[in-house]
Scaffold this motif. Structure first.
Motif, PDB file in Angstrom:
ATOM      1  N   TRP A 101       0.862  -1.180   0.000  1.00 22.17           N
ATOM      2  CA  TRP A 101       0.000   0.000   0.000  1.00 22.17           C
ATOM      3  C   TRP A 101       0.895   1.226   0.000  1.00 22.17           C
ATOM      4  O   TRP A 101       2.004   1.212   0.537  1.00 22.17           O
ATOM      5  CB  TRP A 101      -1.047  -0.003   1.104  1.00 22.17           C
ATOM      6  N   THR A 104      -0.943   7.872  -0.642  1.00 18.99           N
ATOM      7  CA  THR A 104      -1.069   8.690  -1.850  1.00 18.99           C
ATOM      8  C   THR A 104      -1.923   9.943  -1.656  1.00 18.99           C
ATOM      9  O   THR A 104      -2.207  10.634  -2.623  1.00 18.99           O
ATOM     10  CB  THR A 104      -1.655   7.856  -3.006  1.00 18.99           C
ATOM     11  N   CYS A 110      -4.864   9.156   2.590  1.00 21.24           N
ATOM     12  CA  CYS A 110      -5.481   8.194   1.678  1.00 21.24           C
ATOM     13  C   CYS A 110      -4.403   7.226   1.225  1.00 21.24           C
ATOM     14  O   CYS A 110      -3.232   7.608   1.093  1.00 21.24           O
ATOM     15  CB  CYS A 110      -6.085   8.918   0.478  1.00 21.24           C
ATOM     16  N   THR A 112      -3.364   3.979  -1.599  1.00 26.26           N
ATOM     17  CA  THR A 112      -3.735   3.180  -2.766  1.00 26.26           C
ATOM     18  C   THR A 112      -3.178   1.788  -2.479  1.00 26.26           C
ATOM     19  O   THR A 112      -2.004   1.653  -2.131  1.00 26.26           O
ATOM     20  CB  THR A 112      -3.149   3.764  -4.056  1.00 26.26           C
ATOM     21  N   TYR A 114      -2.517  -2.286  -3.479  1.00 30.37           N
ATOM     22  CA  TYR A 114      -2.271  -3.265  -4.537  1.00 30.37           C
ATOM     23  C   TYR A 114      -2.016  -4.584  -3.808  1.00 30.37           C
ATOM     24  O   TYR A 114      -0.881  -4.899  -3.485  1.00 30.37           O
ATOM     25  CB  TYR A 114      -1.031  -2.906  -5.358  1.00 30.37           C
ATOM     26  N   SER A 133      -7.060  -0.526  -5.487  1.00 28.68           N
ATOM     27  CA  SER A 133      -8.049   0.506  -5.233  1.00 28.68           C
ATOM     28  C   SER A 133      -7.506   1.623  -4.367  1.00 28.68           C
ATOM     29  O   SER A 133      -6.559   1.432  -3.608  1.00 28.68           O
ATOM     30  CB  SER A 133      -9.243  -0.126  -4.513  1.00 28.68           C
ATOM     31  N   ARG A 134      -8.134   2.743  -4.488  1.00 25.97           N
ATOM     32  CA  ARG A 134      -7.979   3.812  -3.520  1.00 25.97           C
ATOM     33  C   ARG A 134      -8.599   3.356  -2.197  1.00 25.97           C
ATOM     34  O   ARG A 134      -9.592   2.632  -2.208  1.00 25.97           O
ATOM     35  CB  ARG A 134      -8.735   5.019  -4.083  1.00 25.97           C
ATOM     36  N   ASN A 135      -8.015   3.747  -1.092  1.00 27.33           N
ATOM     37  CA  ASN A 135      -8.531   3.375   0.226  1.00 27.33           C
ATOM     38  C   ASN A 135      -8.504   4.614   1.116  1.00 27.33           C
ATOM     39  O   ASN A 135      -7.497   4.913   1.747  1.00 27.33           O
ATOM     40  CB  ASN A 135      -7.657   2.252   0.809  1.00 27.33           C
ATOM     41  N   LEU A 144     -13.663  -0.586  -1.556  1.00 31.17           N
ATOM     42  CA  LEU A 144     -12.502  -0.868  -2.412  1.00 31.17           C
ATOM     43  C   LEU A 144     -12.946  -1.748  -3.580  1.00 31.17           C
ATOM     44  O   LEU A 144     -13.906  -2.501  -3.450  1.00 31.17           O
ATOM     45  CB  LEU A 144     -11.410  -1.601  -1.619  1.00 31.17           C
TER      46      LEU A 144
END
Ligand SMILES: *[C@@H]1O[C@H](CO)[C@@H](O)[C@H](O)[C@H]1NC(C)=O
Ligand SMILES: *[C@@H]1O[C@H](CO)[C@@H](O)[C@H](O)[C@H]1NC(C)=O
Ligand SMILES: *[C@@H]1O[C@H](CO)[C@@H](O)[C@H](O)[C@H]1NC(C)=O
Ligand SMILES: *[C@@H]1O[C@H](CO)[C@@H](O)[C@H](O)[C@H]1NC(C)=O
Ligand SMILES: *[C@@H]1O[C@H](CO)[C@@H](O)[C@H](O)[C@H]1NC(C)=O
Length: 184
Positions: A101, A104, A110, A112, A114, A133-135, A144
């Motif tokens: 992660w 970002t 926040c 992002t 993977y 996803s953005r988290n 997500l």
């Protein structure tokens, strides 16, 4: 007769030569026939532990800039987080979430993510779902995107609804409830 045989040979060889460069990496297109879809609901807790002797999430890179606040923007974290049945780690481990992660968010915290959520028990042992996803971690509840999967989750799509169960901003430790809907 002999002439036509030679001609045929030349044609066959010629065709073979023309086709040969494609063979080996491309075997032709077939119509895609999707299997009937299933919907699976998963419920578990993610243990993202950055503190202590045996952290499950470690910072592997961070920017070398001095900012006014101690924000983590730009930090990259590698994880092998446990997935448990309940919020307490003693409730039973059902898998692990491996990946990265990245912090970002510049203005608002926040991440992002993977990550590959792999399961190690039951029907989905050996299968995993991919989340990219953005988290928006500043929100207690968030969604997500599930973008794929392996094994029984092959070709999966779906979404994960997250709710922070526990977070300590000093240590970075967090326990997050996941309710995932997977179509596969
Ligand atoms: C971080 O940046 C400062 C200032 O530009 C520099 O002096 C220092 O060597 C850098 N540190 C690393 C680890 O790159
Ligand atoms: C940044 O972190 C250091 C060490 O944890 C702390 O002493 C300092 O007060 C923090 N600064 C800000 C602006 O939060
Ligand atoms: C987890 O369970 C153990 C043993 O059942 C208990 O000692 C511990 O306090 C629990 N931890 C949390 C965070 O609830
Ligand atoms: C999960 O699958 C692995 C590999 O096939 C196997 O070794 C393991 O015993 C399985 N675990 C459970 C709980 O079924
Ligand atoms: C966060 O962790 C620190 C260090 O273990 C501890 O002192 C603090 O009480 C914790 N804060 C919360 C809100 O749990």
């Amino acid at each position: 007769m002999e002439k036509s045989l030679i001609l045929a040979l030349v044609l066959v060889l010629g065709t073979a030569v023309a086709v040969a460069p494609c063979r080996g990496y491309y075997s032709g297109a077939e119509p895609y026939v999707p299997a009937p879809k299933k919907v699976t609901h998963l419920h578990f807790f993610l243990q993202d532990i950055m503190s202590g002797e045996n952290p499950s999430a470690v910072v592997v890179a961070r920017p070398n800039v001095t900012t006014a606040s101690n924000d983590t923007f730009g930090s990259v974290v590698a994880t092998d987080d446990l997935l448990t049945i309940g919020p307490n780690v003693t409730s039973g481990v059902i898998g692990n979430a491996q990946g990265l992660w990245v912090s970002t968010g510049r203005e608002v915290s926040c991440l992002t993510v993977y990550m590959d959520f792999g399961f190690t028990v039951g029907e989905f042992n050996g299968s995993s779902i991919s989340i990219f996803s953005r988290n928006p971690v500043s929100q207690t509840e968030r969604e997500l995107a599930v973008v794929g999967g392996r094994g029984k989750f092959r070709m999966a799509q779906g979404y994960a609804q997250l709710k922070t169960y526990y977070v300590n901003f000093t240590t970075g430790d967090a326990i997050v409830e996941y309710k995932v809907t997977v179509i596969h």
